[in-house]
Design an enzyme around this catalytic site. Structure first.
Site, PDB file in Angstrom:
ATOM      1  N   GLU A 188       0.415  -1.465   0.290  1.00  0.00           N
ATOM      2  CA  GLU A 188      -0.170   0.192   0.107  1.00  0.00           C
ATOM      3  C   GLU A 188       0.919   1.376  -0.087  1.00  0.00           C
ATOM      4  OE1 GLU A 188      -3.247  -0.307  -0.097  1.00  0.00           O
ATOM      5  OE2 GLU A 188      -3.584  -2.062  -0.414  1.00  0.00           O
ATOM      6  N   CYS A 223      -1.521   9.645   2.386  1.00  0.00           N
ATOM      7  CA  CYS A 223      -1.154   8.747   1.128  1.00  0.00           C
ATOM      8  C   CYS A 223      -2.134   9.453  -0.333  1.00  0.00           C
ATOM      9  CB  CYS A 223      -0.809   7.463   1.136  1.00  0.00           C
ATOM     10  SG  CYS A 223      -2.173   6.411   2.181  1.00  0.00           S
TER      11      CYS A 223
END
Length: 486
Positions: A217, A251
């Site tokens: 991720e 993110c």
């Protein structure tokens, strides 16, 4: 990389967890749910301690923001996962009709064994608890390596894990880069990593030595497109707030914004007005998140200075009588950059700070070509109605997810998969996607046929079989030609 063997050595922890898994086998649904319950209780019982630890790690980070983003924001996913464990565990029958011919097939979701999780520093609690819950749901044991950047949170989690879990169920490892390197080189049954693409490459390389499957991720440069039919003022207000979540250290934060050329001045003005109104003071604002450490603070300032040196227009929105950036508090004022060119670092690197690059566009094709030519982002944003332009943008670009008209709404459905693609990661979790990530779907087939299939596959081959194979091939070729209009 080798470490001296101690009672808390990751190798020993892994060996103990694997031995416990092999001894006890796949756990029942009740055991899996109870582990998720203990994981949830570990966080909720100690929410105040986690807030204190994260504030200490950052220097300045909003306690309310911590409670919302780190804790409250994951509860719906945890509850969804817990409530669906039993149904997700059920075997499925892929070919029911085959039973009539004497073939009984089932696909069993089986645990992988021991899952390693490497957490980041931007959400060091949320982004280890959620994958751990998914791994528990799938019946695995879990080892977590906490980020050394947020050391207070890491030490707290290690201490609490020992209170709520047997280390054969869940073990938390702390330490610096050497420990992290040794951890990722272990022969886990699956390795889950959240962090930067650069470190993700190292993790994948280390895992490959043991053929360990990985879920990555990662981050990326998340684009925002303001559509021509968008409400410019509303878009500016929402994008301003989205960029400032956790000081931009997320993110899924917007990284750069494409604005229609004819609305560029209006949008920039509205963005400027909103950011000034949101932060009339910064240095003494306990809710304004600081850069997590001096290295990240210096890196973000380096991006700004590089853009300025290369000819961009840089506008700091620091309040009057406050500095644009303070190395003591590690706070950087919201910064807008226009006139960005592709040779600038701010156009190439994930910003991870309170900086937003703005780009005008004339035709939507300019936007889709630009986004499609770069690395696939973790999320792509669109502000405006669900119209033909939006659907063109979705169709002609690639990203982990797409969010329209608000920040990170693609993460809100508890049963929707979350993950990146290409440079922004591989694999997904949340909901059943997480259960599937940490499971092996094993096919089990039994035959009650009156003849042996091996008799058809092994020589000697009878004339009847040869003719049958030839007939099957001719029939298949006829169907293929007909479908192609030949």
């Amino acid at each position: 990389m080798t470490l001296p063997l101690t009672a808390t050595d990751p190798r020993e922890l892994l060996a103990n967890q694997r031995a416990a898994y092999l001894l006890e086998g796949p756990p029942s649904a009740a055991v899996r749910r109870e582990r998720i319950d203990r994981l949830t209780a570990m966080v909720l019982d100690n929410a105040d301690a986690y807030v204190e630890a994260l504030v200490a790690d950052y220097g300045t980070r909003s306690p309310t923001g911590i409670r919302f983003a780190e804790i409250v924001g994951m509860l719906s996913v945890l509850e969804h996962t817990r409530s669906h464990v039993r149904s997700w565990m059920r075997s499925r029958n892929p070919s029911p009709a085959a039973r009539l011919m004497g073939i009984r097939a089932e696909v069993q979701p089986t645990p992988l064994g021991v899952v390693g999780i490497v957490g980041p520093w931007n959400f060091p609690l949320n982004l280890v608890i959620l994958p751990a819950a998914a791994a528990f749901a799938a019946g695995n044991r879990v080892m977590i390596k906490m980020s050394e950047v947020t050391a207070h949170t890491a030490e707290l989690t290690a201490r609490l894990a020992a209170e709520y879990f047997d280390p054969a169920e869940l073990a938390v490892v702390t330490g610096g880069p050497d420990v992290a390197a040794a951890f990722t080189a272990l022969p886990f049954d699956h390795l889950f990593f959240t962090g930067s693409p650069r470190v993700g490459q190292l993790v994948a390389r280390a895992a490959a030595e043991n053929l360990v499957p990985v879920t990555l991720e990662l981050g990326g440069k998340n684009p925002v497109v303001v559509g021509r039919a968008a409400d410019i003022g509303r878009a500016a207000r929402r994008i301003a707030r989205a960029r400032m979540v956790n000081g931009g250290q997320v993110c899924v934060c917007p990284d750069y914004v494409f604005v229609p050329e004819e609305h560029f001045a209006e949008f920039t003005g509205a963005l400027r007005t909103e950011l000034r109104a949101l932060y009339p003071a910064i240095q003494d604002d306990a809710d304004y998140t600081a850069s997590v450490d001096r290295a990240n603070y210096d890196r973000v300032l380096g991006l700004i200075e590089d853009a300025r040196t290369r000819g961009a227009e840089v506008e700091s929105l620091a309040p009057p009588h406050e500095p644009e950036a303070d190395p003591v508090t590690r706070k950087i004022a919201p910064t807008l950059i226009t006139g960005v060119t592709d040779d600038m670092r701010v156009a190439q690197e994930e910003v991870f700070g309170p900086v937003l690059a703005l780009r005008p566009y004339r035709a939507l094709a300019e936007v889709t070509d630009y986004v499609a030519a770069g690395h696939s982002p973790l999320v792509a944003y669109w502000f405006g109605p669900d119209d033909a332009d939006f659907r063109t943008f979705v169709r002609k670009t690639r990203s982990g997810g797409v969010a329209r008209n608000d920040f990170a709404v693609h993460m809100f459905p508890s049963d929707a998969p979350f993950g990146g693609v290409g440079h922004s990661g591989m694999g997904a979790y949340h909901g059943k996607a997480g259960f599937d990530t940490f499971s092996h779907h094993r096919t089990v087939v039994g035959s009650a046929l009156p003849f042996a299939v091996t008799a058809l596959a092994a020589p000697p081959f009878t004339p009847f079989l040869r003719n049958g194979v030839g007939l099957a091939l001719r029939a298949a070729a006829f169907r293929a030609r007909r479908r192609l209009g030949r």
